[in-house]
Scaffold this active site. Structure first.
Site, PDB file in Angstrom:
ATOM      1  N   CYS A  66      -9.701  -8.483  -7.840  1.00  0.00           N
ATOM      2  CA  CYS A  66      -8.427  -7.854  -8.207  1.00  0.00           C
ATOM      3  C   CYS A  66      -8.342  -7.694  -9.722  1.00  0.00           C
ATOM      4  CB  CYS A  66      -7.267  -8.716  -7.701  1.00  0.00           C
ATOM      5  SG  CYS A  66      -5.674  -8.204  -8.373  1.00  0.00           S
ATOM      6  N   CYS A  69      -5.487  -9.831 -11.404  1.00  0.00           N
ATOM      7  CA  CYS A  69      -5.521 -11.297 -11.441  1.00  0.00           C
ATOM      8  C   CYS A  69      -5.988 -11.756 -12.823  1.00  0.00           C
ATOM      9  CB  CYS A  69      -6.457 -11.826 -10.358  1.00  0.00           C
ATOM     10  SG  CYS A  69      -5.658 -12.038  -8.751  1.00  0.00           S
ATOM     11  N   HIS A 130      -1.727 -13.915  -6.957  1.00  0.00           N
ATOM     12  CA  HIS A 130      -2.058 -12.707  -6.192  1.00  0.00           C
ATOM     13  C   HIS A 130      -1.290 -12.611  -4.871  1.00  0.00           C
ATOM     14  CE1 HIS A 130      -4.874  -9.423  -5.112  1.00  0.00           C
ATOM     15  NE2 HIS A 130      -4.852  -9.929  -3.887  1.00  0.00           N
ATOM     16  N   ASN A 170       5.890   0.320  -6.170  1.00  0.00           N
ATOM     17  CA  ASN A 170       5.424   0.752  -4.853  1.00  0.00           C
ATOM     18  C   ASN A 170       4.889  -0.472  -4.160  1.00  0.00           C
ATOM     19  OD1 ASN A 170       5.933   3.475  -4.992  1.00  0.00           O
ATOM     20  ND2 ASN A 170       3.918   3.960  -5.813  1.00  0.00           N
ATOM     21  N   SER A 178      -2.188   0.597  -4.213  1.00  0.00           N
ATOM     22  CA  SER A 178      -3.623   0.382  -4.061  1.00  0.00           C
ATOM     23  C   SER A 178      -3.987  -1.091  -4.178  1.00  0.00           C
ATOM     24  CB  SER A 178      -4.378   1.194  -5.118  1.00  0.00           C
ATOM     25  OG  SER A 178      -3.853   0.919  -6.401  1.00  0.00           O
ATOM     26  N   HIS A 181      -1.512  -7.161  -5.394  1.00  0.00           N
ATOM     27  CA  HIS A 181      -1.044  -8.070  -6.457  1.00  0.00           C
ATOM     28  C   HIS A 181       0.379  -7.665  -6.877  1.00  0.00           C
ATOM     29  CE1 HIS A 181      -2.224 -11.059  -9.607  1.00  0.00           C
ATOM     30  NE2 HIS A 181      -1.072 -10.602 -10.086  1.00  0.00           N
ATOM     31  N   HIS A 183       3.117  -6.302  -8.697  1.00  0.00           N
ATOM     32  CA  HIS A 183       3.211  -5.552  -9.956  1.00  0.00           C
ATOM     33  C   HIS A 183       4.068  -4.304  -9.772  1.00  0.00           C
ATOM     34  CE1 HIS A 183       0.177  -3.097  -7.930  1.00  0.00           C
ATOM     35  NE2 HIS A 183       0.382  -2.145  -8.830  1.00  0.00           N
ATOM     36  N   GLN A 185       5.437  -0.475 -12.073  1.00  0.00           N
ATOM     37  CA  GLN A 185       5.005   0.490 -13.085  1.00  0.00           C
ATOM     38  C   GLN A 185       6.186   0.957 -13.910  1.00  0.00           C
ATOM     39  OE1 GLN A 185       1.994   3.341 -11.899  1.00  0.00           O
ATOM     40  NE2 GLN A 185       2.202   2.629  -9.791  1.00  0.00           N
ATOM     41  N   LYS A 328       8.894   6.353   9.506  1.00  0.00           N
ATOM     42  CA  LYS A 328       9.568   7.648   9.528  1.00  0.00           C
ATOM     43  C   LYS A 328       8.749   8.646   8.705  1.00  0.00           C
ATOM     44  CE  LYS A 328      13.682   9.938   7.674  1.00  0.00           C
ATOM     45  NZ  LYS A 328      14.131  10.670   8.865  1.00  0.00           N
TER      46      LYS A 328
HETATM   47 ZN   LIG Z   1      -4.529 -10.181  -8.023  1.00  0.00          ZN
END
Ligand SMILES: [Zn+2]
Ligand SMILES: [Zn+2]
Ligand SMILES: [Zn+2]
Length: 363
Positions: A66, A69, A130, A170, A178, A181, A183, A185, A328
């Site tokens: 990751c 991480c 994580h 997201n 994607s 972890h 996080h 934006q 949906k």
């Molecule tokens: Zn991670």
């Protein structure tokens, strides 16, 4: 074979004439000045209580693969430091760049218009662990994320070329995230994007015609009506809005008038951390899964105007409908006409309100 008339009169009897909102109708969204079609007669039936087999949670606290991480190497050779609370950096694959050239060609046709869009895309790691999500973080840890969001909004918003700062998360592969972890934006742009621009115009006009704030009035109305309220604390109210499009869409509003994170006092910041913990826990408990969503803040643009009509709020747009796997889709009439929903916002709010406040993974 049942005719349309027979089917219609049967559902009329089942539904009862006393509840006009149980028939197809459209509801107005005063923030976006748009409509949503509500068709409650289709699926407003008793709740089946479907539960997912796997929780969707990771038990891995550190993943060597990751890039978020602590201590791992990212694309292009950047190293994510061994951070202990939050960590912010410029996205290695940013959708916006700080110094794009002007795309305007000499005699470009009016119908082929383009404009320069400069900006920055930042990534904010919520926690070094994580396996965590907002729902499973401590409120004190979420408070550190709130502080980081505020600092990013302050510093990015102070750059003269940038006019809007969009903070969002997201969550889950279903929303295209994607990496699991924890996080979010932060994208900042030279122009105010369409959604906050539409909300700016709606709030300014409402204030002009009413002399009051649209979301102050709306929060007070929802607090009185209670049917769409999910939960609240001293500073925030969480509702399934009257005009919700997504089945379990949520709107969090500050009870006091706040234009942006910069208007927040200490209690507001704690209130935001607390309400985020409350609503994400309820989401996870709904289908006993790690509930996917797009969550984002809407607040005053950073273009130097006072924006007194702007009222800070948080949108949650989750795709799930009936279980952890049934989502949906916005297709057909919704792509061509307007969005449509089956379960009413009131029944969605009731389900969310009745869920336990403790995360199912801890039970
Ligand atoms: Zn991670
Ligand atoms: Zn307000
Ligand atoms: Zn908004």
């Amino acid at each position: 074979m049942t005719s349309y008339t027979q089917a219609y009169s049967r559902s009329t009897l089942e539904i009862g004439l006393a509840e006009p909102l149980q028939f197809p109708h459209r509801r107005y969204n005063p923030l976006r000045r748009s409509w949503v079609l509500v068709s409650p007669h289709r699926t407003d039936r008793p709740w089946q209580g479907e539960v997912n087999k796997s929780s969707g949670f990771s038990d891995v606290h550190y993943d060597p693969q990751c890039y978020l991480c602590p201590g791992n190497t990212r694309a292009g050779g950047h190293v994510t430091p061994k951070y202990e609370s939050v960590y912010v950096f410029d996205n290695d694959y940013a959708a916006l760049l700080p110094d794009s050239p002007d795309p305007q060609r000499g005699h470009a046709p009016e119908l082929l218009r383009a404009e320069r869009e400069r900006g920055r895309c930042r990534v904010l790691c919520f926690h070094p662990d994580h396996s965590l999500t907002l729902a499973r973080m401590d409120v004190a840890d979420i408070r550190r994320v709130v502080d980081a969001w505020t600092e990013e909004y302050r510093t990015l918003g102070a750059v003269p070329e940038f006019r809007y700062v969009q903070i969002f998360e997201n969550r889950g592969a279903m929303m295209g995230a994607s990496n699991p972890h924890p996080h979010g934006q932060i994208w900042t742009t030279e122009h105010i994007p369409d959604e906050p621009r539409a909300e700016t115009e709606a709030q300014v006009e409402y204030r002009k015609s009413h002399g009051t704030c649209l979301l102050c009035d709306y929060a007070a109305l929802e607090a009185r009506e209670t049917a769409r309220v999910i939960c609240e604390n001293e500073r925030f109210l969480a509702v399934v809005p009257w005009w919700a499009v997504w089945p379990f869409e949520m709107l969090l509003v500050t009870k006091q008038h706040r234009r942006s994170l910069l208007d927040f006092d200490d209690a507001d910041r704690n209130g935001l951390a607390d309400i985020l913990k409350q609503v994400t826990t309820r989401y996870d408990n709904l289908f006993e899964t790690s509930f996917p969503y797009t969550m984002g803040f809407h607040q005053a643009p950073c273009d130097g105007e006072p924006h007194d009509a702007w009222h800070f709020h948080v949108h949650f747009y989750p795709p799930l409908l009936r279980s952890a796997t049934v989502r949906k889709f916005m297709v057909g009439f919704e792509m061509l006409g307007m969005p449509q929903r089956d379960i009413t916002p009131e029944s969605a709010a009731e389900r969310l309100r009745q869920l336990p406040t403790q995360h199912f993974a801890l039970r």
